[in-house]
Scaffold this active site. Structure first.
Site, PDB file in Angstrom:
ATOM      1  N   GLU A 204       0.804  -1.219   0.000  1.00  0.00           N
ATOM      2  CA  GLU A 204       0.000   0.000   0.000  1.00  0.00           C
ATOM      3  C   GLU A 204       0.842   1.276   0.000  1.00  0.00           C
ATOM      4  O   GLU A 204       0.481   2.275   0.614  1.00  0.00           O
ATOM      5  CB  GLU A 204      -1.003  -0.025   1.162  1.00  0.00           C
ATOM      6  CG  GLU A 204      -1.979  -1.181   1.042  1.00  0.00           C
ATOM      7  CD  GLU A 204      -2.914  -1.335   2.226  1.00  0.00           C
ATOM      8  OE1 GLU A 204      -2.741  -0.644   3.251  1.00  0.00           O
ATOM      9  OE2 GLU A 204      -3.829  -2.174   2.132  1.00  0.00           O
TER      10      GLU A 204
ATOM     11  N   GLU B 193      -4.898  -9.132  -0.721  1.00  0.00           N
ATOM     12  CA  GLU B 193      -5.141  -8.941   0.708  1.00  0.00           C
ATOM     13  C   GLU B 193      -6.633  -8.660   0.890  1.00  0.00           C
ATOM     14  O   GLU B 193      -7.073  -7.530   0.801  1.00  0.00           O
ATOM     15  CB  GLU B 193      -4.297  -7.758   1.204  1.00  0.00           C
ATOM     16  CG  GLU B 193      -4.350  -7.498   2.668  1.00  0.00           C
ATOM     17  CD  GLU B 193      -3.470  -6.315   3.053  1.00  0.00           C
ATOM     18  OE1 GLU B 193      -4.025  -5.336   3.594  1.00  0.00           O
ATOM     19  OE2 GLU B 193      -2.249  -6.354   2.804  1.00  0.00           O
TER      20      GLU B 193
END
Length: 162
Positions: free
Chosen positions: A5, A94
């Site tokens: 991220e 994820e």
């Protein structure tokens, strides 16, 4: 996975230092692991986040992550725009079935199991690979993972997740 991220904080498409950082990670992983290992980054399941957090069209693949009720199509389209043809696995790297709660938080964040199951069903119906986000813990560069910063708090004030 060499970065997680990063598109939330960095911008490899528009910031030379961010691109240098990600390239350093890529080269370090290649030197240690060789050329036969698949390397990828994970960013939120939309093209903007992916463009900020990964390199477009390279052998460093870009995958999306998201949770219940998210736009699965947007994530897959973002991945397709970022990855070379033939190197674009349909995957949620994820899948977080809920959201985390940190130590001392008054109200635990809650997601319905029905919503989590529905989005999971959608992904499996599209023959996607799914990595379900861990139940607790994790590591990233030593002991830095598993903490959050309280909104408006000091960046040095990490709060352990439960």
């Amino acid at each position: 996975q060499i970065e997680n991220e990063y598109g939330m904080y960095g911008d490899v498409a528009n910031n030379a230092l961010d691109a240098k950082y990600l390239e350093h990670l890529r080269l370090t992983a290649r030197a240690s692991l060789g050329d036969s290992i698949v390397l990828y980054t994970t960013d939120f399941g939309n093209l903007n986040s992916m463009q900020r957090g990964s390199f477009n069209g390279t052998s460093l693949l870009t995958l999306g992550d998201f949770g219940p009720g998210s736009n699965v199509t947007a994530s897959l389209e973002g991945q397709a725009a970022m990855n070379p043809p033939g190197l674009n696995p349909p995957m949620c790297s994820e899948y977080y079935s809920g959201w985390y709660t940190y130590w001392g938080q008054k109200n635990a964040t809650n997601t319905s199991s029905g919503a989590a199951a529905e989005t999971l069903r959608e992904m499996l119906g599209r023959s996607m690979s799914v990595s379900v986000y861990m139940a607790h813990g994790g590591t990233n560069f030593g002991a830095w993972a598993g903490a959050n910063i309280r909104e408006g708090g000091d960046p040095e004030d990490y709060i352990p997740l439960i």
